[in-house]
Design an enzyme around this catalytic site. Structure first.
Site, short mmCIF file in Angstrom:
data_model
loop_
_atom_site.label_atom_id
_atom_site.label_comp_id
_atom_site.label_asym_id
_atom_site.label_seq_id
_atom_site.Cartn_x
_atom_site.Cartn_y
_atom_site.Cartn_z
N ASP A 130 -3.98 -18.45 -4.64
CA ASP A 130 -5.41 -18.75 -4.67
C ASP A 130 -6.19 -17.77 -5.56
O ASP A 130 -7.40 -17.91 -5.72
CB ASP A 130 -6.00 -18.78 -3.25
CG ASP A 130 -5.72 -17.52 -2.45
OD1 ASP A 130 -4.64 -16.93 -2.61
OD2 ASP A 130 -6.59 -17.12 -1.65
N HIS A 131 -5.48 -16.81 -6.15
CA HIS A 131 -6.15 -15.85 -7.04
C HIS A 131 -5.68 -15.95 -8.48
O HIS A 131 -6.23 -15.29 -9.35
CB HIS A 131 -5.97 -14.43 -6.52
CG HIS A 131 -6.71 -14.20 -5.24
ND1 HIS A 131 -7.90 -13.55 -5.18
CD2 HIS A 131 -6.45 -14.61 -3.97
CE1 HIS A 131 -8.34 -13.53 -3.92
NE2 HIS A 131 -7.47 -14.18 -3.17
N HIS B 137 -3.21 -5.00 1.09
CA HIS B 137 -2.97 -6.41 1.41
C HIS B 137 -1.47 -6.60 1.66
O HIS B 137 -0.69 -5.67 1.54
CB HIS B 137 -3.47 -7.27 0.25
CG HIS B 137 -3.61 -8.72 0.60
ND1 HIS B 137 -4.14 -9.16 1.79
CD2 HIS B 137 -3.29 -9.84 -0.10
CE1 HIS B 137 -4.13 -10.49 1.80
NE2 HIS B 137 -3.62 -10.92 0.68
N HIS C 149 -4.12 -10.03 -7.52
CA HIS C 149 -2.79 -10.07 -6.90
C HIS C 149 -2.19 -11.46 -7.06
O HIS C 149 -2.86 -12.39 -7.54
CB HIS C 149 -2.84 -9.63 -5.44
CG HIS C 149 -3.58 -10.56 -4.51
ND1 HIS C 149 -4.90 -10.88 -4.67
CD2 HIS C 149 -3.16 -11.22 -3.38
CE1 HIS C 149 -5.27 -11.69 -3.69
NE2 HIS C 149 -4.23 -11.91 -2.90
N ASP D 150 -8.64 -9.55 -1.63
CA ASP D 150 -7.93 -9.50 -0.35
C ASP D 150 -7.47 -8.10 0.09
O ASP D 150 -6.68 -7.45 -0.58
CB ASP D 150 -6.73 -10.44 -0.42
CG ASP D 150 -7.17 -11.87 -0.72
OD1 ASP D 150 -8.32 -12.04 -1.16
OD2 ASP D 150 -6.36 -12.78 -0.54
N HIS E 156 -14.40 -15.46 0.00
CA HIS E 156 -13.02 -15.68 0.43
C HIS E 156 -13.00 -16.21 1.86
O HIS E 156 -12.24 -15.76 2.72
CB HIS E 156 -12.21 -14.38 0.33
CG HIS E 156 -10.73 -14.61 0.27
ND1 HIS E 156 -9.92 -14.52 1.38
CD2 HIS E 156 -9.91 -14.94 -0.74
CE1 HIS E 156 -8.67 -14.77 1.04
NE2 HIS E 156 -8.64 -15.02 -0.25
N HIS F 240 -1.09 -13.86 -4.97
CA HIS F 240 -1.22 -15.03 -4.10
C HIS F 240 -1.90 -16.12 -4.92
O HIS F 240 -2.85 -15.87 -5.67
CB HIS F 240 -2.03 -14.69 -2.84
CG HIS F 240 -1.22 -13.96 -1.81
ND1 HIS F 240 -1.76 -13.09 -0.90
CD2 HIS F 240 0.14 -13.98 -1.56
CE1 HIS F 240 -0.78 -12.61 -0.13
NE2 HIS F 240 0.36 -13.13 -0.51
#
Lengths: 306, 306
Positions: A66-67, A142, A62, A212, A270, A64
């Site tokens: 941090d991914h 999510h 996805h 997530d 995570h 976000h």
């Protein structure tokens, strides 16, 4: 056959305490499948001596940061290091736009082909089938569209029973057909059923990756029977309210996901920046599902049969 | 007054040998000015214990990934860590589009104001003036639009000569006016010229930052007389052809830039991944300009008067 995953990052949202954002390198028979690519993933690959040049497929769960924020840097470095082989990239549709705009303004034309395949945010879909593995994207739940990925090993060929086959003097080039399940017909026309000459191979191994998501049983059937289940466990269960609010899972819930989906082993990651040490998260998950490990950076976990 | 720069990254293009892409934290009186923000800058800030929360201004020289790919992650982390104070961002105009699209798809609305000011790729321009510093963007000559940045300390107030002032019983609240250069008028109307009561302060310090550029004297006048000149030195001079082709500078040329612009000290960085060790680059630059140092990560250099 090698089937193992190396953790490159296990922090949620913000990097902290030497924990980097999410990324994992899945090694199937020395081919690498990169799963998520948080900022600094290319530095982590160097640090843990995982050869970026061997990555042919990249999966982004996805959008976000941090991914995926390490993706452009990794793709650029592969280009600068002379890569020619194509890379297949799987992720949410807008990822294409994000990549294109950045390469446009840096005036970069990649030396290799970047084949983008958007994931379906609504339905599970097989997105890759090759000789080693079948990969399915699985919608999670999510704050923004997010999919997990299930890597199912290709079923191996049947195994020949030497003591049955050798006395029959079967031509050696017939063995491949036997392994595929074909019966043997002797020169005089007698049919010997395949299951008298071969045995079924081990069941294919499954690695399920659930980044997530809030705890929601809608995706359980798709990730069931994993030999190794990676599941996010951002919070301890005493922060359930916050987990629900931010569409994340607690360690206790992650244990329950493993239990309810009949996973053989559970790997949690995570971790929220609020946890300097991770023991409490591990103990909480283990109180529900004892065979749990922490996704510690640099560690490699086999997706082995038990 | 503190005026010093901490190196957070010094690698060109690709991170390697524990060298990260370009980023520097300039500390002026405990306010931080971040210059470029390569991938992993937020991790480097943590590593070297430089407080990201104290950054109020971020300067991006150009849109090659090794100079800005850490920006979205840093801005996100500041947001997640509860920042409320605005941040002023300076960089090439399309940077705005790159940021907006990524925050759009991650469904992020920053808690703080991000004030963007596009840099002028064609003309030098003053882009910031505050109590401590005047910052000018200076167009360099790279493959895509790129500016350097010159940080000129605000001229300090004049210094009061105690032994001259005290006998006159000048009211204490008049001192501020004297420091600004005003004459003193005694109660009986006698004018005492300021320069009999104060002396000029030290000349303002200058830090000049020249990221990616080919050697070209068009920007020399703008960076002249720097107390500390940072200049890229991607290659050894035996790779001049490659330097010209890729719009970069050699260590020998960087030494000449320092010499020709009357810099007091030179700091070289942006080292090509082909150099595992950096001694040759340092020696080459020093052969032209002896007062040269390597921009090693984690090191802090004072922009001091000599």
């Amino acid at each position: 056959m090698k089937f193992e995953v190396t953790i490159l990052g296990s922090s949620s949202a913000t990097p902290i305490y030497n924990r980097n954002p999410t990324a994992q390198a899945l090694n199937i028979n020395e081919r690498l499948y990169l799963i998520d690519c948080g900022e600094g993933t290319q530095q982590q690959l160097l640090k843990f001596d995982v050869k970026a040049s061997r990555i042919d497929h990249i999966f982004i769960s996805h959008l976000h940061g941090d991914h995926y924020l390490g993706l452009i840097g990794l793709l650029s470095s592969l280009h600068l290091n002379g890569r020619k082989k194509p890379i297949r990239l799987y992720g949410p549709a807008p990822l294409k736009e994000i990549i294109d705009i950045q390469f446009k303004y840096s005036d970069t034309t990649l030396n290799y082909q970047l084949e983008f395949r958007p994931t379906n945010p609504d339905e599970p879909e097989i997105i890759l089938e090759n000789q080693e593995v079948i990969v399915k994207s699985v919608p999670l739940d999510h704050r923004i569209a997010c999919t997990g990925f299930v890597f199912r090993q290709r079923k191996s060929a049947r195994k020949i029973i030497k003591e049955k086959v050798e006395p029959l003097n079967i031509p050696i080039n017939y063995y491949a057909l036997l392994k595929k399940g074909q019966n043997y017909v002797t020169p005089d026309g007698t049919v010997i059923p395949n299951n008298e000459l071969t045995v079924d191979s081990e069941p294919p191994l499954i690695y399920a990756y659930c980044s997530d998501t809030v705890y929601n049983d809608k995706y359980f059937s798709e990730i069931s029977n994993a030999d190794l289940l990676y599941h996010e466990a951002t919070f301890l269960h005493n922060m359930l309210d916050r987990a629900v609010l931010t569409f994340h899972t607690t360690a206790w819930q992650a244990g329950h996901v493993a239990l309810q989906t009949s996973a053989k082993r559970l790997l949690i990651g995570h971790f929220s920046a609020r946890y300097k040490t991770l023991n409490e998260l591990l103990e909480e998950a283990r109180s529900v599902f004892p065979d749990t490990e922490l996704a510690i950076e640099g560690k490699t976990f086999a997706v082995a049969n038990k």
